[in-house]
Design an enzyme around this catalytic site. Structure first.
Site, short mmCIF file in Angstrom:
data_model
loop_
_atom_site.label_atom_id
_atom_site.label_comp_id
_atom_site.label_asym_id
_atom_site.label_seq_id
_atom_site.Cartn_x
_atom_site.Cartn_y
_atom_site.Cartn_z
N SER A 40 70.10 -28.22 -1.31
CA SER A 40 70.06 -26.92 -0.63
C SER A 40 71.45 -26.60 -0.10
O SER A 40 71.96 -27.29 0.79
CB SER A 40 69.05 -26.96 0.52
OG SER A 40 69.03 -25.73 1.22
N CYS A 44 76.13 -18.47 -2.27
CA CYS A 44 76.93 -17.26 -2.12
C CYS A 44 78.19 -17.49 -1.28
O CYS A 44 79.11 -16.67 -1.32
CB CYS A 44 76.09 -16.15 -1.49
SG CYS A 44 74.63 -15.71 -2.48
N ILE A 277 52.16 -23.60 -14.25
CA ILE A 277 53.63 -23.66 -14.18
C ILE A 277 54.16 -22.30 -13.76
O ILE A 277 53.91 -21.29 -14.43
CB ILE A 277 54.24 -24.09 -15.53
CG1 ILE A 277 53.71 -25.46 -15.96
CG2 ILE A 277 55.76 -24.13 -15.41
CD1 ILE A 277 54.25 -25.94 -17.29
#
Length: 565
Positions: A40, A44, A277
């Site tokens: 994580s 940006c 899925i």
């Protein structure tokens, strides 16, 4: 037996899906696999490490595996690559990237969030050199920074001028490097219309970045980049930022359906053709809210919403999937640049009849010391007046105005809605008639046929053809710079000088930002002049557009002096 949810990939899509599943089901067993060392991180914010705004690359990491385990009871396995999906027995094969060991993991529900891969064209000679980089994750940006620092690199070429390319170039320039941007398209940031992009070109170049457009890289050597035009550009490091392709290899090998754009095809709830899925983020195909056509979107906000919806559907929650409009913002030196919806070129490609409104009011009351022009373009459908898109550039809150338009688009708003929209006002933040209200009123006048306009891109042709152009500014403003063929008839004088204005040919009027010229145009229409046009953007827009024509394209100047304020 508790529900076992496996998630392939972290960051915005995967991590959001994991957190949402945990909020919905405290008993679920959740395992997230990430082939890199970080599960994580702030994707940006990666370019801001190059300038030192983000001092340490480790600061880009948002959540560690320890935090996922102890705060959310989510197992986050880094350096773990899922290499195969076995749909028949609902398992995946996972390779430990450090040891090479392959294990098998069972799932009840599987979420794919593999992201996208940077495009690295094999046709470019030298693309595999050690001083050529891409930007997709924390190790990538740390590697670039280390190489530049260790080798005292000063000359850097950034290939591509989308969001990442512009941010990388800006941050390298802030760090004091000699930066050249190479872009194959005729402009940077193709989400902008060409006329709006000229303001961004000016901003980039005035901050010392060399900008080369309509050219592409053919070869990279140790010391330079060679372009298709034959031009040689000094470069000890090269950052490739020409775009991404969806990472669909796992999905393809598992016979999951791909869409026409090459992304993973999903339904309303982000399920693939296998109901157990799901897929979210940069790798999937989504629907555009306006055109209703398939598209792809590589933005964190939509990825997080998709992840929430997918996780919710696993537990019977419904989701209103309205599609995407592509709202985005990027900082480029002193400018904030924001867009949403469709631009003019996209409307033309889709066969959508549209009109444009181009206004340049102040971003706040002019008495305020930091008031600046805000270049604002609104795209509207004709004749319905439905709002299709907008672009804004300025030192002020361009993002605020675009967020208003994004809301209006999503709510199927039209010009009447926007004109009457009640927004907060203070002289320090906006004007009583905000930019967006102002643009809506201009748009309504156009739809109602109250006046006619020409766009700033048409001005050069008018000057070169000898058209009759009135400059409605005051004499002192005119003296500071004007179109070479224009006649100065100020708004304060024109009623006494009607004999100088012909009725037997088209008349084109401009001022500083198109407000005074609009008033003159309306008055002349009522005084017997039937062929009068207001020049949208006026002298501010003309200056930005023609500066690029003059300085970069080498065309003969059509203004005596540029005016950017």
């Amino acid at each position: 037996m508790s529900n076992r949810v496996l998630i392939i990939g972290g960051v915005a899509g995967g991590a959001s899906a994991a957190a949402r599943v945990r909020r919905l089901d405290e008993h679920a067993e959740i395992v997230m696999f990430e082939r890199g060392p970080y599960v994580s991180f702030s994707n940006c914010a990666l370019p801001f490490h190059l300038s030192g705004i983000v001092e340490n690359s480790d600061d880009l990491v948002l959540m560690t595996p320890w935090e996922f385990e102890h705060q959310y009871n989510i197992e986050a396995r880094v350096n773990s690559e899922v290499i195969k999906i076995n749909r028949a027995d609902k398992t995946v094969d996972v390779k430990n990237c450090l040891t090479g060991e392959v294990t098998q993991e069972r799932y009840d529900e599987l979420v794919l969030s593999p992201g996208a891969n940077a495009i690295m064209p094999r046709s470019i000679t030298g693309i595999d050199s050690e001083h050529v980089f891409s930007v997709r994750n924390v190790p990538d940006i740390a590697k670039i920074k280390k190489y530049i620092d260790d080798n005292s690199v000063e000359d850097i070429v950034v290939v591509g001028a989308g969001f990442i390319g512009l941010e990388v170039a800006e941050n390298l320039r802030i760090a004091g490097k000699n930066v050249t941007i190479v872009e194959a398209a005729p402009q940077v940031l193709t989400l902008l219309d060409y006329d709006m992009a000229q303001t961004l070109h000016h901003e980039i170049m005035k901050h010392g970045v060399d900008l080369i457009v309509s050219d592409s890289v053919t070869e990279i050597t140790d010391n330079e980049v060679i372009l298709n035009s034959g031009k040689h550009v000094s470069a000890k490091a090269v950052v490739m930022a020409i775009g991404v392709t969806p990472e669909v290899s796992l999905a393809k090998d598992a016979d999951l359906e791909l869409g026409v754009t090459g992304g993973i095809k999903v339904n309303h709830h982000y399920q693939t053709n296998d109901p157990h899925i799901y897929a979210v983020g940069d790798a999937i195909e989504v629907t555009h809210f306006i055109t209703k056509k398939p598209t792809r979107l590589t933005l964190a906000g939509p990825a997080q919403r998709q992840a929430r919806a997918a996780a919710g559907h696993m537990y019977g929650k419904t989701y209103r999937n309205k599609g995407v409009i592509g709202s985005s913002v990027v900082q480029c030196f002193d400018l904030n640049v924001a867009t949403t919806g469709l631009n003019s070129l996209q409307c033309e490609k889709e066969g959508i009849d549209h009109r444009i409104v181009y206004v340049i009011p102040g971003d706040k009351v002019g008495l305020m010391p930091d008031s600046n022009p805000l270049f604002f373009k609104l795209i509207i459908a004709y004749p319905s007046g439905q709002i299709l898109g907008a672009q804004a550039l300025g030192k002020g809150a361009a993002d605020k105005r675009i967020d208003v338009i994004a809301t209006m688009i999503t709510m199927n708003g039209n010009l009447e809605d926007l004109a009457e929209l009640e927004l907060s006002y203070s002289p320090m933040y906006s004007t009583a008639k905000d930019v967006v209200n102002h643009a809506a009123l201009v748009g309504l006048n156009l739809l109602n046929g109250d006046y006619k306009q020409v766009e700033v891109s048409e001005v050069r042709g008018l000057v070169e053809s000898g058209a009759f152009i009135i400059d409605a500014r005051e004499p002192d403003e005119y003296a500071e710079g004007h179109l070479v063929t224009s006649v100065n008839i100020p708004l304060s004088q024109f009623r006494g000088r009607l004999n100088e204005i012909p009725k037997d040919q088209p008349v084109y009027v401009h001022c500083r930002s198109a407000q005074r010229s609009y008033n003159m145009t309306r008055a002349l229409n009522q005084l017997g002049y039937d062929n009068v046009f207001n020049i949208s953007g006026s002298y501010l827009g003309i200056s930005e557009f023609e500066w690029y024509n003059d300085q970069v394209l080498g065309r003969k100047p059509i203004v005596t002096e540029y005016n950017f304020n």
